[in-house]
Design a protein around this motif. Structure first.
Motif, mmCIF file in Angstrom:
data_model
loop_
_atom_site.group_PDB
_atom_site.id
_atom_site.type_symbol
_atom_site.label_atom_id
_atom_site.label_comp_id
_atom_site.label_asym_id
_atom_site.label_seq_id
_atom_site.Cartn_x
_atom_site.Cartn_y
_atom_site.Cartn_z
ATOM 1 N N ILE A 84 -10.728 44.920 54.535
ATOM 2 C CA ILE A 84 -10.992 43.778 53.652
ATOM 3 C C ILE A 84 -12.440 43.803 53.196
ATOM 4 N N SER A 85 -13.353 44.110 54.118
ATOM 5 C CA SER A 85 -14.776 44.164 53.787
ATOM 6 C C SER A 85 -15.061 45.259 52.768
ATOM 7 N N VAL A 86 -14.412 46.408 52.928
ATOM 8 C CA VAL A 86 -14.605 47.502 51.983
ATOM 9 C C VAL A 86 -14.088 47.116 50.605
ATOM 10 N N GLU A 87 -12.944 46.453 50.556
ATOM 11 C CA GLU A 87 -12.400 46.019 49.266
ATOM 12 C C GLU A 87 -13.307 44.989 48.615
ATOM 13 N N LEU A 88 -13.908 44.123 49.427
ATOM 14 C CA LEU A 88 -14.868 43.153 48.890
ATOM 15 C C LEU A 88 -16.055 43.871 48.258
ATOM 16 N N LEU A 89 -16.568 44.891 48.953
ATOM 17 C CA LEU A 89 -17.681 45.664 48.409
ATOM 18 C C LEU A 89 -17.294 46.338 47.093
ATOM 19 N N CYS A 90 -16.097 46.917 47.070
ATOM 20 C CA CYS A 90 -15.625 47.582 45.854
ATOM 21 C C CYS A 90 -15.531 46.578 44.694
ATOM 22 N N SER A 91 -15.058 45.380 44.994
ATOM 23 C CA SER A 91 -14.946 44.343 43.965
ATOM 24 C C SER A 91 -16.318 43.951 43.431
ATOM 25 N N LEU A 92 -17.294 43.843 44.332
ATOM 26 C CA LEU A 92 -18.653 43.503 43.915
ATOM 27 C C LEU A 92 -19.256 44.588 43.035
ATOM 28 N N VAL A 93 -18.982 45.842 43.397
ATOM 29 C CA VAL A 93 -19.501 46.956 42.606
ATOM 30 C C VAL A 93 -18.863 46.974 41.226
ATOM 31 N N ARG A 94 -17.538 46.797 41.176
ATOM 32 C CA ARG A 94 -16.854 46.785 39.876
ATOM 33 C C ARG A 94 -17.356 45.641 39.002
ATOM 34 N N GLU A 95 -17.582 44.474 39.617
ATOM 35 C CA GLU A 95 -18.088 43.321 38.882
ATOM 36 C C GLU A 95 -19.471 43.606 38.309
ATOM 37 N N LYS A 96 -20.311 44.257 39.116
ATOM 38 C CA LYS A 96 -21.654 44.602 38.655
ATOM 39 C C LYS A 96 -21.602 45.588 37.500
ATOM 40 N N LEU A 97 -20.701 46.552 37.578
ATOM 41 C CA LEU A 97 -20.554 47.529 36.508
ATOM 42 C C LEU A 97 -20.116 46.858 35.205
ATOM 43 N N LEU A 98 -19.200 45.900 35.319
ATOM 44 C CA LEU A 98 -18.751 45.166 34.123
ATOM 45 C C LEU A 98 -19.879 44.354 33.526
ATOM 46 N N GLU A 99 -20.711 43.752 34.386
ATOM 47 C CA GLU A 99 -21.858 42.976 33.903
ATOM 48 C C GLU A 99 -22.827 43.873 33.142
ATOM 49 N N GLU A 100 -23.068 45.067 33.680
ATOM 50 C CA GLU A 100 -23.995 45.995 33.029
ATOM 51 C C GLU A 100 -23.486 46.406 31.651
ATOM 52 N N ARG A 101 -22.172 46.597 31.558
ATOM 53 C CA ARG A 101 -21.597 46.992 30.255
ATOM 54 C C ARG A 101 -21.690 45.889 29.228
ATOM 55 N N SER A 102 -21.642 44.634 29.710
ATOM 56 C CA SER A 102 -21.629 43.499 28.790
ATOM 57 C C SER A 102 -23.019 43.109 28.305
ATOM 58 N N ILE A 103 -24.081 43.671 28.926
ATOM 59 C CA ILE A 103 -25.439 43.343 28.505
ATOM 60 C C ILE A 103 -25.749 44.097 27.219
ATOM 61 N N PRO A 104 -26.110 43.384 26.134
ATOM 62 C CA PRO A 104 -26.390 44.064 24.857
ATOM 63 C C PRO A 104 -27.666 44.880 24.954
#
Length: 209
Positions: free
Chosen positions: A187-207
C-alpha cells in the motif's frame, strides 16, 4: 523531481525503489544507488579493505554523488561508477545514466549527507526490524558478495550495527514518509507511485515561461 529512499542495510529500500521504477515506467524514472559511489580502495591491501568501515559517511564519495544528482536535475547525463563488492574496488566500466523526469536515489547514508538531503524533493525512510535486516544481509552477502557467515557477523558487530545507530537511525527524522516493514508495504509503495504520477502530471500542466 528527486526522491530519496533511505533505511538500514537489508531494510528493503532497493526493492521498493525498483518497484516504483517498474510501476511508474522506466522511460520516466531512473534509479541511482548510493552503493555505486563507495570510494575505490584499490590502493589498499585486500585484507585491509575487508576491515574498512563501509557504514560511515566517509566511505562514500559524496562529492561525486552530489555532482551527479545536480547534473541529472539540470537535465544532463552522468557516468555512474560500478563497484565490485568482492574486491572493494571500482570497476573499469561505468553505467550511463540519462536524465529523466524522476530520479530515485537510495542508500543507507543519503539522509546523513546534508548536500544530498537538500537536493531531495521527497524523503522516504524504510523502517525494518533489526533481526529481519540482519538475516537479509547475511543471505545477500553470502550469495552475492563472496562472504562467509563469520565475516558477515564480525562486520555487523564491528561497524554495521554501531554505524546504524549513529548515522542511519537518527536520519529517520528527516523523512517525509516512513514505510514500516509488514503487510502494508504494498500500500505504501502504491501511495508513493501515486504521488510521483501526480507530480509528473503537475509538471506537464505548468506552462512554459
Amino acid at each position: 523531481m528527486i526522491i530519496g529512499i533511505c533505511g538500514g542495510t537489508g531494510s528493503g529500500k532497493t526493492t521498493i525503489a525498483r518497484k516504483i521504477v517498474e510501476a511508474v515506467g522506466r522511460e520516466r524514472v531512473v534509479l541511482v544507488e548510493q552503493d555505486s559511489y563507495y570510494r575505490n580502495l584499490a590502493d589498499m591491501p585486500l585484507d585491509e579493505r575487508h576491515q574498512a568501515n563501509f557504514d560511515h559517511p566517509d566511505s562514500i564519495d559524496s562529492d561525486m554523488l552530489v555532482n551527479h544528482l545536480m547534473r541529472l536535475k539540470q537535465g544532463l547525463k552522468v557516468e555512474m561508477p560500478l563497484y565490485d563488492f568482492k574486491t572493494h574496488t571500482r570497476s573499469d566500466q561505468i553505467e550511463i545514466i540519462p536524465p529523466k523526469p524522476v530520479v530515485i536515489v537510495e542508500g543507507i547514508l543519503i539522509f546523513a549527507e546534508p548536500r544530498v538531503l537538500d537536493l531531495l524533493d521527497m524523503r522516504v525512510y524504510v523502517d525494518t526490524p533489526d533481526d529481519i535486516r540482519f538475516i537479509r544481509r547475511l543471505r545477500r552477502d553470502i550469495a552475492e558478495r563472496g562472504r562467509t557467515v563469520d565475516s558477515v557477523i564480525d562486520q555487523y558487530y564491528r561497524t554495521v550495527r554501531p554505524m546504524h545507530f549513529e548515522f542511519v537511525e537518527p536520519s529517520k527524522r528527516h523523512a517525509d514518509i516512513i514505510i514500516p516493514e509488514g503487510s502494508n508495504t504494498g500500500i505504501s509503495v502504491e501511495l508513493l507511485c501515486s504521488l510521483v504520477r501526480e507530480k509528473l502530471l503537475e509538471e506537464r500542466s505548468i506552462p512554459a515561461q
